[in-house]
Design a protein around this motif. Structure first.
Motif, short mmCIF file in Angstrom:
data_model
loop_
_atom_site.label_atom_id
_atom_site.label_comp_id
_atom_site.label_asym_id
_atom_site.label_seq_id
_atom_site.Cartn_x
_atom_site.Cartn_y
_atom_site.Cartn_z
N UNK A 165 107.39 12.77 38.11
CA UNK A 165 106.60 12.13 39.21
C UNK A 165 106.29 13.45 40.08
N UNK A 166 105.35 13.27 40.91
CA UNK A 166 104.94 14.46 41.66
C UNK A 166 104.19 14.02 43.01
N UNK A 167 104.40 14.98 44.00
CA UNK A 167 103.49 14.78 45.10
C UNK A 167 102.91 16.30 45.73
N UNK A 168 101.83 15.96 46.42
CA UNK A 168 101.04 17.10 46.75
C UNK A 168 101.14 17.04 48.23
N UNK A 169 101.62 16.36 48.95
CA UNK A 169 101.91 16.29 50.42
C UNK A 169 103.40 16.43 50.59
N UNK A 170 104.27 16.15 49.69
CA UNK A 170 105.85 15.75 50.11
C UNK A 170 106.17 14.72 50.58
N UNK A 171 105.38 13.64 50.85
CA UNK A 171 105.57 12.37 51.21
C UNK A 171 105.37 11.26 50.17
N UNK A 172 104.23 11.49 49.62
CA UNK A 172 103.72 10.26 48.80
C UNK A 172 103.60 10.92 47.41
N UNK A 173 104.12 9.96 46.32
CA UNK A 173 104.44 10.37 45.03
C UNK A 173 103.55 9.51 44.17
N UNK A 174 103.18 10.12 43.13
CA UNK A 174 102.60 9.41 42.05
C UNK A 174 103.41 9.56 40.72
N UNK A 175 103.22 8.70 39.61
CA UNK A 175 104.02 8.61 38.38
C UNK A 175 103.23 9.34 37.39
N UNK A 176 103.85 10.15 36.46
CA UNK A 176 102.90 10.61 35.24
C UNK A 176 102.34 9.18 34.65
N UNK A 177 101.12 9.32 33.79
CA UNK A 177 100.62 8.48 33.10
C UNK A 177 101.10 8.23 31.75
N UNK A 178 101.69 9.36 31.15
CA UNK A 178 102.04 9.28 29.98
C UNK A 178 103.34 9.71 29.63
#
Length: 180
Positions: A165-178
């Motif tokens: 999982x990752x974040x570009x703003x330190x608050x909102x996260x996204x999960x990898x797709x694969x």
């Protein structure tokens, strides 16, 4: 887990035990609630300890307990926002993955933020609804990265599958797709 913070401090996290023979008595009885489990398996006890070094690892601070319900997880220094971010795995069944932040180089930590609620979906996997961070250091991509400068990337397991999982703003996260 060891991470370089603000180009000046090393911060180390690890699972630890209260039993004096398991930790050389370095912190037994120091600020630990009497309801905390005591045994010989640091992971099962769910105790997370921290040390730091301000001289490149030559000397270290005294060991201190930072959580009584966690296991070692991912930790990263966000050089853009100047904050230490840790995703600690639950120490008790049913406790969601939590995020803690420190703006003072690990001296104090924020109240926990429930990370499980940030992801509407993850890999289907075994449908266990499990979510935990792998032990180790997360990372921040370079400011010169052409696609995602300064992105923070974490790894662990969700529903029995390895994932990121990752974040570009330190608050909102996204999960990898694969996930694996």
């Amino acid at each position: 887990t060891v991470v370089l913070v603000n180009q000046s401090r090393l911060v180390a996290h690890g699972s630890c035990a209260l039993k004096a023979s398991s930790c050389n008595g370095l912190h037994a009885g120091r600020g630990v609630p009497t309801s905390s489990p005591v045994g010989s398996n640091p992971v099962m006890e769910g105790l997370l300890c921290q040390k730091h070094s301000d001289d490149g690892g030559k000397t270290w601070s005294k060991l201190r307990l930072v959580s009584t319900e966690s296991q070692n997880g991912q930790i990263v220094w966000d050089d853009v926002r100047k904050v230490l971010i840790a995703h600690w795995s639950p120490g008790k069944a049913g406790v969601p993955l939590q995020e803690h932040k420190s703006w003072d180089l690990g001296e104090t930590w924020s109240a926990p933020r429930n990370m499980s609620s940030l992801f509407a979906e993850g890999p289907p996997g075994d449908q266990s609804h499990s979510f935990w961070a792998s032990p180790g250091a997360a990372l921040q991509l370079s400011p010169q990265n052409a696609h995602h400068p300064n992105r923070l990337v974490f790894t662990g397991r969700m529903n029995g599958c390895g994932t990121f999982w990752y974040t570009d703003d330190g608050e909102n996260y996204a999960m990898s797709r694969n996930a694996s």
